[in-house]
Design a protein around this motif. Structure first.
Motif, PDB file in Angstrom:
ATOM      1  N   LEU A 153      44.796  29.305  40.306  1.00  0.00           N
ATOM      2  CA  LEU A 153      43.743  28.958  39.335  1.00  0.00           C
ATOM      3  C   LEU A 153      44.072  29.549  37.981  1.00  0.00           C
ATOM      4  N   ASN A 154      44.551  30.787  38.016  1.00  0.00           N
ATOM      5  CA  ASN A 154      44.893  31.483  36.789  1.00  0.00           C
ATOM      6  C   ASN A 154      46.057  30.798  36.078  1.00  0.00           C
ATOM      7  N   ARG A 155      47.047  30.405  36.862  1.00  0.00           N
ATOM      8  CA  ARG A 155      48.245  29.806  36.258  1.00  0.00           C
ATOM      9  C   ARG A 155      47.977  28.380  35.780  1.00  0.00           C
ATOM     10  N   LYS A 156      47.353  27.604  36.678  1.00  0.00           N
ATOM     11  CA  LYS A 156      47.205  26.174  36.404  1.00  0.00           C
ATOM     12  C   LYS A 156      46.122  25.886  35.380  1.00  0.00           C
ATOM     13  N   PHE A 157      44.987  26.579  35.493  1.00  0.00           N
ATOM     14  CA  PHE A 157      43.848  26.279  34.609  1.00  0.00           C
ATOM     15  C   PHE A 157      43.644  27.350  33.536  1.00  0.00           C
ATOM     16  N   LYS A 158      44.562  28.296  33.456  1.00  0.00           N
ATOM     17  CA  LYS A 158      44.450  29.400  32.478  1.00  0.00           C
ATOM     18  C   LYS A 158      43.098  30.103  32.623  1.00  0.00           C
ATOM     19  N   GLN A 159      42.669  30.259  33.830  1.00  0.00           N
ATOM     20  CA  GLN A 159      41.352  30.826  34.105  1.00  0.00           C
ATOM     21  C   GLN A 159      41.407  32.358  34.039  1.00  0.00           C
ATOM     22  N   THR A 160      40.560  32.936  33.217  1.00  0.00           N
ATOM     23  CA  THR A 160      40.452  34.395  33.178  1.00  0.00           C
ATOM     24  C   THR A 160      39.744  34.855  34.448  1.00  0.00           C
ATOM     25  N   ILE A 161      40.349  35.774  35.168  1.00  0.00           N
ATOM     26  CA  ILE A 161      39.781  36.206  36.450  1.00  0.00           C
ATOM     27  C   ILE A 161      39.756  37.733  36.518  1.00  0.00           C
ATOM     28  N   ILE A 162      38.611  38.239  36.924  1.00  0.00           N
ATOM     29  CA  ILE A 162      38.512  39.687  37.169  1.00  0.00           C
ATOM     30  C   ILE A 162      38.112  39.876  38.628  1.00  0.00           C
ATOM     31  N   LEU A 163      38.991  40.509  39.370  1.00  0.00           N
ATOM     32  CA  LEU A 163      38.718  40.789  40.777  1.00  0.00           C
ATOM     33  C   LEU A 163      38.260  42.233  40.905  1.00  0.00           C
ATOM     34  N   VAL A 164      37.195  42.429  41.630  1.00  0.00           N
ATOM     35  CA  VAL A 164      36.722  43.784  41.897  1.00  0.00           C
ATOM     36  C   VAL A 164      36.994  44.070  43.371  1.00  0.00           C
ATOM     37  N   LEU A 178      45.570  44.050  47.046  1.00  0.00           N
ATOM     38  CA  LEU A 178      45.173  42.957  46.173  1.00  0.00           C
ATOM     39  C   LEU A 178      45.836  43.063  44.797  1.00  0.00           C
ATOM     40  N   ALA A 179      46.146  44.276  44.428  1.00  0.00           N
ATOM     41  CA  ALA A 179      46.712  44.517  43.098  1.00  0.00           C
ATOM     42  C   ALA A 179      48.020  43.763  42.891  1.00  0.00           C
ATOM     43  N   ALA A 180      48.730  43.529  43.957  1.00  0.00           N
ATOM     44  CA  ALA A 180      50.014  42.852  43.860  1.00  0.00           C
ATOM     45  C   ALA A 180      49.886  41.425  43.333  1.00  0.00           C
ATOM     46  N   TYR A 181      48.701  40.888  43.453  1.00  0.00           N
ATOM     47  CA  TYR A 181      48.488  39.497  43.027  1.00  0.00           C
ATOM     48  C   TYR A 181      48.000  39.404  41.589  1.00  0.00           C
ATOM     49  N   THR A 182      47.794  40.518  40.940  1.00  0.00           N
ATOM     50  CA  THR A 182      47.189  40.493  39.610  1.00  0.00           C
ATOM     51  C   THR A 182      48.177  40.934  38.540  1.00  0.00           C
ATOM     52  N   ASP A 183      47.801  40.653  37.246  1.00  0.00           N
ATOM     53  CA  ASP A 183      48.646  41.042  36.126  1.00  0.00           C
ATOM     54  C   ASP A 183      48.401  42.491  35.733  1.00  0.00           C
ATOM     55  N   ARG A 184      47.201  42.936  36.133  1.00  0.00           N
ATOM     56  CA  ARG A 184      46.773  44.220  35.574  1.00  0.00           C
ATOM     57  C   ARG A 184      45.852  44.937  36.546  1.00  0.00           C
ATOM     58  N   LEU A 185      46.014  46.196  36.637  1.00  0.00           N
ATOM     59  CA  LEU A 185      45.185  46.980  37.551  1.00  0.00           C
ATOM     60  C   LEU A 185      44.399  48.035  36.762  1.00  0.00           C
ATOM     61  N   ILE A 186      43.073  47.953  36.914  1.00  0.00           N
ATOM     62  CA  ILE A 186      42.207  48.926  36.227  1.00  0.00           C
ATOM     63  C   ILE A 186      41.555  49.759  37.324  1.00  0.00           C
ATOM     64  N   GLU A 187      41.742  51.049  37.260  1.00  0.00           N
ATOM     65  CA  GLU A 187      41.188  51.909  38.309  1.00  0.00           C
ATOM     66  C   GLU A 187      39.959  52.656  37.794  1.00  0.00           C
TER      67      GLU A 187
END
Lengths: 363, 243
Positions: B194-205, B211-220
């Motif tokens: 979704l992020n790649r194809k639709f340029k969707q901004t996503i925040i996973l909590v 799960l971090a391996a799938y994201t661009d950025r990790l906020i702790e």
């Protein structure tokens, strides 16, 4: 969403719909019965065929409330002395409360038929022997009577001599002499039906009678009909208002309870909708729409149920008439919808006020 | 470093709950910027304030202090009606427990979001939905009610519902928390797509480190504060940011 919600809770929906249907049925049948009986009474009085009704001073339009206080001889005097009078029929009224509440006409068949034309006998003949009585077809059907059958009335046993077509004032007819004897009102009548000569102005004859018998109550039959409209019958309007109030109260309480419980059941759903951006108005409208759909279904079921109940009443009690008018169908539907709106008002506000986070956490 | 746009920013964000006679500080001054089109994960142990942060970012609640800027508009100052509008137009939610409406089919659940949004049929919305369903591989599940779907399928329907109106930000609270590892992987890959194809901004909590391996950025996060950010947004990086 509305229909999905209703279908997903079939018992609640069914009970709510039935409660609204009960409200509609209660309104339609009770109003239909009272107005039907009142209108039919008026129709029967008009069916006598007279032009003028002559009663004693301060008599009631409710004929059953009148008593026999007029000398029968007045009728003869009116016929002979008032120009334009074709025939006068004295009637002594009695009210029978044995096995029901029936108005009994004590009549002189000759003068009665001279006023309104002959009885249409469906079976048997006019009373001719002591203890005989004539009944109309609806009464005969309700009591399963045939000529020769014996019935208890006014604390006496009568034999049915004939069955006439309904619509001639009363459902039961006795010889006026017997009626006078039974009530100790010798040579007395309760009222007189007056027929004017053909081509005569009824108002002119009425005025002439009023002059001739000052203080007596003289009423055109057409005016009597309007006086017997349900709205003019003492106590009927408050009674109907009470019935409607109780019916609406039942509807309001059921819809309230139904919607209130559904809000509790659906707290999480409401939280989901709020998280999706549903406004408070959206939630209120959703609850209102759901209750309106329940009410509309209740109206449909209620109308069918009313017709079935009315049909059953008329079948079991042929002398009862249930008149359900378009006006009252609309009113009953309106009252049902009103109860839906009132009943869902607080629950819808409660739902709209739910905090989305708390609602989502609700288990 | 190329200039980018911060779609979401918090400034000294605070939230205090009252529990009986005790004030509990769930957030104690969170400063955060999220880039447009970014797929970020907010991680931390239970009770660190992740969910509270998500509720504030998603305009579900009002902060006690600080600001939450979405596309430059401070939602902390908004009333309930305005925040509802922000949720409707800018935010998509995905929950751990899917939160599908059990009385509706999968299609009904997605349509409800479109109805609330007032999304007209046509204008490319149907094509967008069809593309989403293909991507999420649930085209053939649309007639089923949630009770007839697996957990993974339910979550994919929930994702479709969350993004069908093209929200500016998709917030996902423990999206794999109720899934087995296989379905978790599928769902996480779909977030990535979704992020790649639709340029969707996503925040996973999440509190799941994998799960971090799938994201661009990790906020702790810890104790109501951001304690580590793998790719923070610096002032020099921001091209247009309204504060």
């Amino acid at each position: 969403m509305i229909f999905a919600s209703l279908i997903s809770r079939p018992v609640r929906t069914l009970v709510s719909v039935l409660a609204v249907a009960l409200e509609v049925t209660m309104i339609l049948v009770i109003v239909g019965l009272t107005t039907g009986i009142a209108k039919e009474s008026g129709r029967r009085i008009v069916g006598v065929g007279a032009d003028i009704l002559l009663q004693g001073p301060n008599s009631s339009y409710m004929l059953a409330l009148s008593s026999g206080t007029l000398p029968v001889a007045i009728g003869g005097k009116v016929k002979s002395d008032v120009p334009g009078v074709k025939a006068v029929a004295p009637v002594l009224l009695q009210t029978n409360s044995q096995g029901g509440l029936d108005l009994v006409y004590g009549i002189d068949p000759v003068s009665f038929e001279a006023v309104g034309g002959p009885f249409h006998f469906l079976d048997g003949q006019m009373f001719s022997k002591p203890g005989e009585i004539v009944v109309d077809d609806l009464y005969a059907r309700s009591k399963k009577l045939r000529p020769g059958a014996r019935i208890e009335l006014l604390s006496q046993t009568f034999t049915v001599s004939g069955i006439v077509e309904n619509g001639k004032g009363a459902r039961l007819f006795l010889p006026i002499g017997l009626a006078q004897e039974m009530t100790g009102a010798a040579n007395k009548a309760t009222l007189f039906y007056v027929k004017v000569d053909e081509g005569q102005d009824v108002d002119a004859v009425k005025t002439a009678i009023e002059k001739f018998l000052q203080g007596y109550k003289v009423t055109r039959m057409s005016d009597l009909m309007s006086q017997m409209a349900p709205s003019k019958i003492p106590g009927l309007e408050p009674f109907l208002r009470t019935v409607v109030f109780i019916a609406v109260a039942v509807g309001v309480l059921v819809i309230f309870l139904s919607m209130y419980t559904t809000i509790t059941e659906r707290t999480r759903e409401i939280g989901i909708l709020r998280s999706l951006g549903a406004s408070k108005t959206y939630i209120v409208v959703l609850i209102f729409e759901e209750s309106i759909v329940v009410c509309l279904l209740g109206v449909i079921v209620g109308v069918f149920a009313s017709k079935m109940v009315a049909g059953t009443i008329v079948k079991v009690f042929p002398t009862l008439i249930v008149t359900m008018t378009a006006e009252w169908y609309l009113k009953a539907a309106g009252f049902a919808l009103l109860s839906g709106i009132i009943g869902s008002f607080y629950p819808s506000l409660k739902a709209a006020k739910l905090d989305p986070i708390e609602a989502l956490a609700y288990e | 470093m190329s200039k980018c746009r911060a779609i979401l920013e918090t400034v000294d964000l605070r939230k205090t709950y009252r529990l009986g006679d005790v004030d509990v500080e769930a957030l104690r001054g969170v400063n955060l910027r999220i880039r447009e089109t970014e797929l970020a994960a907010i991680m931390g142990p239970s009770g660190c304030g992740k969910s509270t942060l998500m509720h504030l970012l998603g305009a579900m609640a009002k902060p006690t202090g600080g600001r939450v800027l979405i596309n430059g508009r401070d939602i902390a100052m908004m009333n309930d009606g305005q925040r509802t509008e922000v949720r409707r137009k800018q935010i998509g939610f995905v929950f751990q427990k899917f939160n599908l409406l059990p009385i509706l089919t999968a299609r009904g659940n997605i349509e409800v979001a479109r109805t609330i949004q007032g999304t007209a049929r046509g204008d490319g919305h149907d094509e967008h939905l069809a593309e989403l369903l293909r991507l999420l591989m649930i085209e053939d599940k649309m007639g089923r009610k949630p009770s007839k779907l697996s957990g993974g399928e339910q979550q994919r329907v929930a994702i479709a519902r969350a993004v069908v109106n093209r929200p500016a930000i998709l917030l996902a609270d423990e999206p794999t928390g109720a899934l087995d590892s296989k379905n978790s992987e599928i769902v996480l890959n779909m977030f990535r797509e979704l992020n790649r194809k639709f340029k969707q901004t996503i925040i996973l909590v999440t509190h799941n480190p994998e799960l971090a391996a799938y994201t661009d950025r990790l906020i702790e996060m810890r104790d109501g504060l951001v304690v580590h950010d793998s790719n923070p947004v610096g002032d020099e990086e921001i091209s247009t940011l309204v504060i």
